[in-house]
Structure formats: structure tokens, C-alpha cells
Design an enzyme around this catalytic site. Structure first.
Site, PDB file in Angstrom:
ATOM      1  CE1 TYR A 116      -1.121  -8.068  -0.878  1.00  0.00           C
ATOM      2  CE2 TYR A 116      -2.464  -7.348  -2.718  1.00  0.00           C
ATOM      3  CZ  TYR A 116      -1.391  -7.165  -1.876  1.00  0.00           C
ATOM      4  OH  TYR A 116      -0.605  -6.067  -2.010  1.00  0.00           O
ATOM      5  CG  ASP A 174      -5.382  -3.748  -6.774  1.00  0.00           C
ATOM      6  OD1 ASP A 174      -5.374  -4.412  -7.832  1.00  0.00           O
ATOM      7  OD2 ASP A 174      -4.351  -3.465  -6.132  1.00  0.00           O
ATOM      8  CG  HIS A 233      -3.332  -7.730  -6.168  1.00  0.00           C
ATOM      9  ND1 HIS A 233      -2.229  -8.520  -6.031  1.00  0.00           N
ATOM     10  CD2 HIS A 233      -2.959  -6.510  -5.754  1.00  0.00           C
ATOM     11  CE1 HIS A 233      -1.239  -7.799  -5.543  1.00  0.00           C
ATOM     12  NE2 HIS A 233      -1.655  -6.570  -5.366  1.00  0.00           N
ATOM     13  CD  GLU A 250      -4.501  -1.045  -8.629  1.00  0.00           C
ATOM     14  OE1 GLU A 250      -5.195  -0.228  -7.975  1.00  0.00           O
ATOM     15  OE2 GLU A 250      -3.434  -1.508  -8.205  1.00  0.00           O
ATOM     16  CD  GLU A 269       0.164  -2.888  -8.084  1.00  0.00           C
ATOM     17  OE1 GLU A 269      -0.644  -2.010  -7.767  1.00  0.00           O
ATOM     18  OE2 GLU A 269       0.395  -3.882  -7.377  1.00  0.00           O
ATOM     19  NE  ARG A 294      -2.184   1.229  -9.799  1.00  0.00           N
ATOM     20  CZ  ARG A 294      -2.007   1.690  -8.556  1.00  0.00           C
ATOM     21  NH1 ARG A 294      -2.041   2.990  -8.327  1.00  0.00           N
ATOM     22  NH2 ARG A 294      -1.767   0.863  -7.566  1.00  0.00           N
ATOM     23  CD  GLU A 348      -1.832   2.506  -4.036  1.00  0.00           C
ATOM     24  OE1 GLU A 348      -1.209   2.333  -5.108  1.00  0.00           O
ATOM     25  OE2 GLU A 348      -2.157   1.575  -3.283  1.00  0.00           O
ATOM     26  CD1 TRP A 354       1.093 -13.296  -5.858  1.00  0.00           C
ATOM     27  CD2 TRP A 354       0.398 -11.607  -4.607  1.00  0.00           C
ATOM     28  NE1 TRP A 354       2.144 -12.470  -5.676  1.00  0.00           N
ATOM     29  CE2 TRP A 354       1.746 -11.412  -4.903  1.00  0.00           C
ATOM     30  CE3 TRP A 354      -0.253 -10.658  -3.796  1.00  0.00           C
ATOM     31  CZ2 TRP A 354       2.478 -10.310  -4.438  1.00  0.00           C
ATOM     32  CZ3 TRP A 354       0.472  -9.577  -3.347  1.00  0.00           C
ATOM     33  CH2 TRP A 354       1.817  -9.408  -3.667  1.00  0.00           C
TER      34      TRP A 354
HETATM   35  O1  LIG Z   1      -2.373  -1.261  -5.529  1.00  0.00           O
HETATM   36  C1  LIG Z   1      -1.570  -1.472  -4.646  1.00  0.00           C
HETATM   37  O2  LIG Z   1      -1.269  -0.688  -3.767  1.00  0.00           O
HETATM   38  C2  LIG Z   1      -0.872  -2.744  -4.705  1.00  0.00           C
HETATM   39  O3  LIG Z   1      -1.492  -3.749  -5.393  1.00  0.00           O
HETATM   40  C3  LIG Z   1       0.008  -3.138  -3.579  1.00  0.00           C
HETATM   41  O4  LIG Z   1      -0.685  -3.533  -2.479  1.00  0.00           O
HETATM   42  C4  LIG Z   1       1.012  -4.190  -4.035  1.00  0.00           C
HETATM   43  O5  LIG Z   1       0.465  -5.442  -4.020  1.00  0.00           O
HETATM   44  C5  LIG Z   1       2.236  -4.157  -3.231  1.00  0.00           C
HETATM   45  O6  LIG Z   1       2.784  -2.891  -3.396  1.00  0.00           O
HETATM   46  C6  LIG Z   1       3.217  -5.239  -3.606  1.00  0.00           C
HETATM   47  O7  LIG Z   1       4.433  -4.972  -3.063  1.00  0.00           O
HETATM   48 MG   LIG Z   2      -2.497  -2.698  -7.010  1.00  0.00          MG
END
Ligand SMILES: O=C(O)[C@H](O)[C@@H](O)[C@H](O)[C@H](O)CO
Ligand SMILES: [Mg+2]
Length: 403
Positions: free
Chosen positions: A159, A211, A213, A237, A263, A284, A340, A403
């Protein structure tokens, strides 16, 4: 300035977006982004069934009161669906207020704190070399900051990494969630080599972000943060899932690598321990998920007490409405860090016209009254909603993972 009408525009120019439009009796309208990636129709139902009927007839200038009416009044507080709905209303009302005042939104917030807004680009590649080529392209486009994500040997899809060269990665790429496989061991052994390669080729000045994640445990995140210290990341991140804010105590005890989080947060309460204990460096939460301008500025103010700066989420699944409002916020907020930037597709930009500009790795805010973004409703009708789901992730033995 009574609210006369409010309705949603659901459209899919390249990907799904939900936009709330509020129209006042005086003829001024405002729009807000209500997109919650992979859960779009839940916010649509929430707004249509529970929010819009209660908005009609209210005074559009009472933004603060409407925020509390929707937040406290629902009884069921917080959560991404509720907060995305409140965010859309809030941003649309700020758009209306700024238009009524004849000012660009940043003026209403308090004026410019800076001339331009630094952004970071996404650079992904199937391996380290391919990722370096993407960094090279983006540096030539003027970016001062890049987020690097590369494929890991032995992990088939990952991902955050585009499937084909030159393409963007698309998180919501199938009607039913795609299943990915994850190996923390392979990732942790590989990823420091990526940062070493970026520094070797591009030197010390480029800002480098990454990131994770949410895929590590606290002690694994501590190991990663410590190992990559020589490469001076701008930030690492979402290194662990952050429901348990206490996890960051352990990470912080081990590493000076700056940490960005939030986020998936939608409230100031998600941040309280993280900020008060000085466990993180960047917040974020985007305006479209964190309760709009009214609430996110409270989070930013709390963050400022602890030297924490903003680094708003800005992938393609937040619409240009969210990005446009964010650029006004970024231009004003004293403790700005970075924004971003994952460019929207051309058809998205045709449906949503905006007056912000990208130049030399930065965004420049526009001067149109309001947040400077509007929607072409006729064109939007040509792109009907298509169900799209975010993926899920499993460990190599089949265990469902973050994920
Ligand atoms: O840092 C980022 O930009 C994010 O992690 C995105 O890729 C998210 O995963 C996505 O916005 C989910 O909807
Ligand atoms: Mg992210």
C-alpha cells in the site's frame, strides 16, 4: 443571512467525492468537502437524513453555534462519519462568511503568516531505483520535500506504492476490499536502505518523509526511528496505530526522528496526551475530517503550545474543496509545517475549479472571496458514483493486520 437550501453533489471524476452546497437567501453559496474515502455514502445519509433538514432556516453567519448544535446536539459525539458531516457544513459556512465579507478566507482567519505554503510530493517506486527516479522528477518540478515509499523484496503489493511506473497509487481501487500481504521483518530490514540511497543521491537539503501507515508495534517503530536517525527525516508518519496514545511514550524515549500523526483522527481529544506529553511533532487531521476550520484551529492552537506544527493530510481522496480551504488555513496558521500534495486528475480539476496555484514546490493562495473553490454541477453529473473500497492487509500467515 438565512440558509435557504442545502444539498449534496456526489460525483466520481477520477474518484468519488461528496460535496455539500449551502445556499443562503441572499444568494451567496458556500461548499464543503464531505468525502470519507471508502465510506462516502455513510456521510451522504448522515447529512441528508439528519443534518440538512435541521440547517434550513438557520442563520448562516452563526458558524460557532451551528458547530455546537451539530456536535453536542447529536449526543453521539465524534467519529469519522459525524465529524466529516460537521466539517462539510463548517467549511461551507466559512466560505459563505468570507464571500459575504468580500475577503479571501485567510484574511478572515487573521491574515497571512507567510507568502507561500511548502508542500511535499509523493514519490513511489517498485524498488529503490525506481523511487529515486521519481524523486529526481519531483525535485526538477521544484519540490523541496518528498515522501518516499518503495516496494519491499518479498512483499508482492504494498500500500502506498503505485502498481505501474509513473502512475499514482490509488488506495480505493476495487468495489470489495483488495487483500494485501505484509511482513514487518522484510519491511524493517529494507526501508533504511531507501533513505540512505535518497541522501546519497540528493544530499542533505531535501526534506524526506515516510509513511509507515500504522503497521508497526511501538518497539518496532522505536527501532526504525533510531535506525534512520542518520538520514534526518522530516517526519516518520503513522508509525503505529494511534488509538493508544501512550504507545508514543515508548517510541519517543528511543528516537529523535520527528513523528507525524493524525490523518485518521477527528477530534482534539484524540491528540490531548500526545500533545501534552510532547510525544509528536506534526498534526495531520484535515479540515474535512476534523470538524472543519472551527475545530481544527483549536487543535492547531493546542499543538502550538508544545512546538507542534501542522502537516495536513492531502491525498487525492480529499477533494480540491478541502485542499483549497487548507491552503487558506496554511497561509494563516502561525505553527504551519508542511502541506501534503498529491495532484488531482485533470477531470477532477475540471469539475472543481479553484484559484490556488502550485509554483516551485509551494502553493500560492488565491484572492477570490471565500475559499476560492467551486464545483461545476452540470459536469459533475457526467461522473456517477462508483463503489470503491480501501484494501485490507494480512500477515504472511493470514492474520488480519493494520494497513
Ligand atoms: O498519507 C497519506 O496520504 C495517506 O496515508 C493516504 O494515502 C491514506 O491512506 C488515504 O487517504 C486513505 O483514504
Ligand atoms: Mg498517511
Amino acid at each position: 443571512m438565512k440558509i435557504q437550501d442545502a444539498y449534496l453533489i456526489v460525483t466520481s471524476p477520477g474518484r468519488n467525492f461528496v460535496t455539500l452546497k449551502i445556499v443562503t437567501e441572499s444568494g451567496i453559496h458556500g461548499i464543503g468537502d464531505a468525502t470519507l474515502n471508502g465510506r462516502e455514502m455513510a456521510v451522504v445519509a448522515y447529512l441528508e437524513e439528519h443534518v440538512i433538514p435541521a440547517l434550513i432556516g438557520r442563520d448562516a453567519s452563526r458558524i460557532e453555534d451551528i458547530w455546537h448544535y451539530l456536535y453536542r446536539g447529536a449526543y453521539w459525539r465524534r467519529g469519522p462519519v459525524t465529524m466529516s458531516a460537521i466539517s462539510a457544513v463548517d467549511v461551507a459556512l466559512w466560505d459563505i462568511k468570507a464571500k459575504a465579507a468580500g475577503m479571501p478566507l485567510y484574511q478572515l482567519l487573521g491574515g497571512k503568516s507567510r507568502e507561500r505554503v511548502m508542500t511535499y510530493a509523493h514519490c513511489t517506486g517498485k524498488d529503490i531505483d525506481a523511487c529515486l527516479e521519481e524523486v529526481d522528477k519531483h525535485v526538477k518540478l521544484g519540490y523541496r520535500a518528498v515522501r518516499v515509499q518503495a516496494g519491499v523484496p518479498g512483499i508482492p503489493t504494498i500500500y502506498g506504492v503505485a502498481k505501474r511506473e509513473g502512475e499514482r497509487y490509488e488506495p480505493a481501487d476495487s468495489a470489495i476490499p483488495a487483500e494485501h500481504v505484509w511482513s514487518t521483518e522484510k519491511y524493517l530490514n529494507h526501508v533504511p536502505k531507501l533513505f540512505a540511497a535518497v541522501r546519497e543521491r540528493f544530499g542533505d537539503d531535501l526534506h524526506v518523509l515516510h509513511d509507515v501507515h500504522h503497521r508497526l508495534t511501538p518497539i518496532e517503530a522505536a527501532r526504525l526511528g533510531k535506525e534512520v536517525e542518520p538520514y534526518h527525516l522530516f517526519w516518520l508518519e503513522d508509525c503505529v496505530p494511534a488509538e493508544n496514545q501512550e504507545s508514543f511514550r515508548l517510541i519517543r524515549q528511543h528516537t529523535t526522528t520527528p513523528l507525524a500523526v493524525g490523518e485518521v483522527f477527528n477530534s482534539i481529544h484524540d491528540y490531548r496526551e500526545l500533545l501534552e506529553n510532547q510525544w509528536i511533532d506534526y498534526i495531520r487531521t484535515p479540515l474535512s475530517h476534523g470538524g472543519g476550520i472551527t475545530h481544527v484551529r483549536r487543535i492547531a492552537d493546542l499543538a502550538a503550545l508544545y512546538h507542534v506544527r501542522t502537516g495536513f493530510h492531502g491525498p487525492t481522496d480529499l477533494s480540491p474543496v478541502c485542499l483549497g480551504a487548507a491552503i487558506h488555513f496554511d497561509t494563516w496558521v502561525p505553527n504551519f509545517g508542511i502541506q501534503e500534495h498529491m495532484p488531482h486528475e485533470e477531470i477532477t480539476e475540471q469539475v472543481f475549479h479553484h484559484d490556488y496555484r502550485f509554483e516551485d514546490g509551494h502553493f500560492l493562495v488565491g484572492e477570490t472571496p471565500g475559499h476560492g473553490v467551486d464545483i461545476d454541477e452540470e459536469l459533475a453529473k457526467k461522473y456517477p458514483y462508483k463503489r470503491a473500497s480501501l484494501p485490507v492487509n494480512r500477515l504472511e500467515d493470514g492474520t488480519l493486520w493494520h494497513w
